[in-house]
Design a protein around this motif. Sequence first.
Motif, mmCIF file in Angstrom:
data_model
loop_
_atom_site.group_PDB
_atom_site.id
_atom_site.type_symbol
_atom_site.label_atom_id
_atom_site.label_comp_id
_atom_site.label_asym_id
_atom_site.label_seq_id
_atom_site.Cartn_x
_atom_site.Cartn_y
_atom_site.Cartn_z
ATOM 1 N N GLU A 94 0.834 -1.205 0.000
ATOM 2 C CA GLU A 94 0.000 0.000 0.000
ATOM 3 C C GLU A 94 0.869 1.256 0.000
ATOM 4 N N ALA A 95 1.898 1.258 0.839
ATOM 5 C CA ALA A 95 2.772 2.425 0.929
ATOM 6 C C ALA A 95 3.524 2.632 -0.387
ATOM 7 N N GLU A 96 3.937 1.536 -1.026
ATOM 8 C CA GLU A 96 4.595 1.655 -2.332
ATOM 9 C C GLU A 96 3.644 2.273 -3.345
ATOM 10 N N ARG A 125 1.271 4.392 -2.678
ATOM 11 C CA ARG A 125 1.175 5.828 -2.375
ATOM 12 C C ARG A 125 2.391 6.577 -2.884
ATOM 13 N N ILE A 126 3.547 5.936 -2.844
ATOM 14 C CA ILE A 126 4.758 6.578 -3.353
ATOM 15 C C ILE A 126 4.643 6.762 -4.852
ATOM 16 N N VAL A 134 5.443 13.338 1.822
ATOM 17 C CA VAL A 134 4.638 12.114 1.831
ATOM 18 C C VAL A 134 5.500 10.937 1.389
ATOM 19 N N GLU A 172 7.859 10.048 4.227
ATOM 20 C CA GLU A 172 7.138 9.354 5.297
ATOM 21 C C GLU A 172 6.824 7.910 4.902
ATOM 22 N N ASN A 173 6.376 7.724 3.654
ATOM 23 C CA ASN A 173 6.064 6.372 3.192
ATOM 24 C C ASN A 173 7.322 5.508 3.124
ATOM 25 N N PHE A 219 8.160 4.543 6.602
ATOM 26 C CA PHE A 219 7.226 3.511 7.041
ATOM 27 C C PHE A 219 7.606 2.156 6.442
ATOM 28 N N ILE A 220 7.929 2.152 5.166
ATOM 29 C CA ILE A 220 8.308 0.905 4.494
ATOM 30 C C ILE A 220 9.560 0.318 5.140
#
Length: 170
Positions: free
Chosen positions: A70-72, A74-75, A90, A93-94, A97-98
């Motif tokens: 999911e984070a990938e 968003r990137i 953003v 931050e992602n 988080f990853i």
Amino acid sequence: MIRNNFFTLHFSLFIAFVALTACDGSKRAEQRAQQERDSLMQIIDERDTEINAIMGSINEVQEGFRLINEAEGRITVANGNPESSSSREVIRENMSFIQQTLNDNRNRIAQLKEQLSRSNVNVSKLAKTVENLQAQLNEQSARVQELQAQLAERDERIAAQGEQIDTLNR
């Protein structure tokens, strides 16, 4: 007749004694069987608990992979407009988080390997699942390194474009 009654009485007492002895032996056998059942149930419960703990850890790792994906995503979406400072934040931050989730998964997989090595449960399929999780972790780590390289390249391009804009403005 007295002799016959005496014999009958002794015979009846002998039969009663044999019956009582048989009942007592039967009770002991029943108690031993109950103890064995209890012992086996305890072993089964311990194995169930161990397997449930392992499966819980596997589920946590898989959930971590889902969150990383999911984070990938968003990137990738944020990369559509990398010039904006909010977009860059953003992305940072992602990426953070990853990285944290990858580290968490790495630790969980190490714990899983440790659990399986200490485990009384001999389930080769669980070991294979942990190997697959390790392979997934390695793949995601490689993807993250690629993303970081791409982001560094874009940052350099953005910086170069910023310098060109400054030069043109002067």
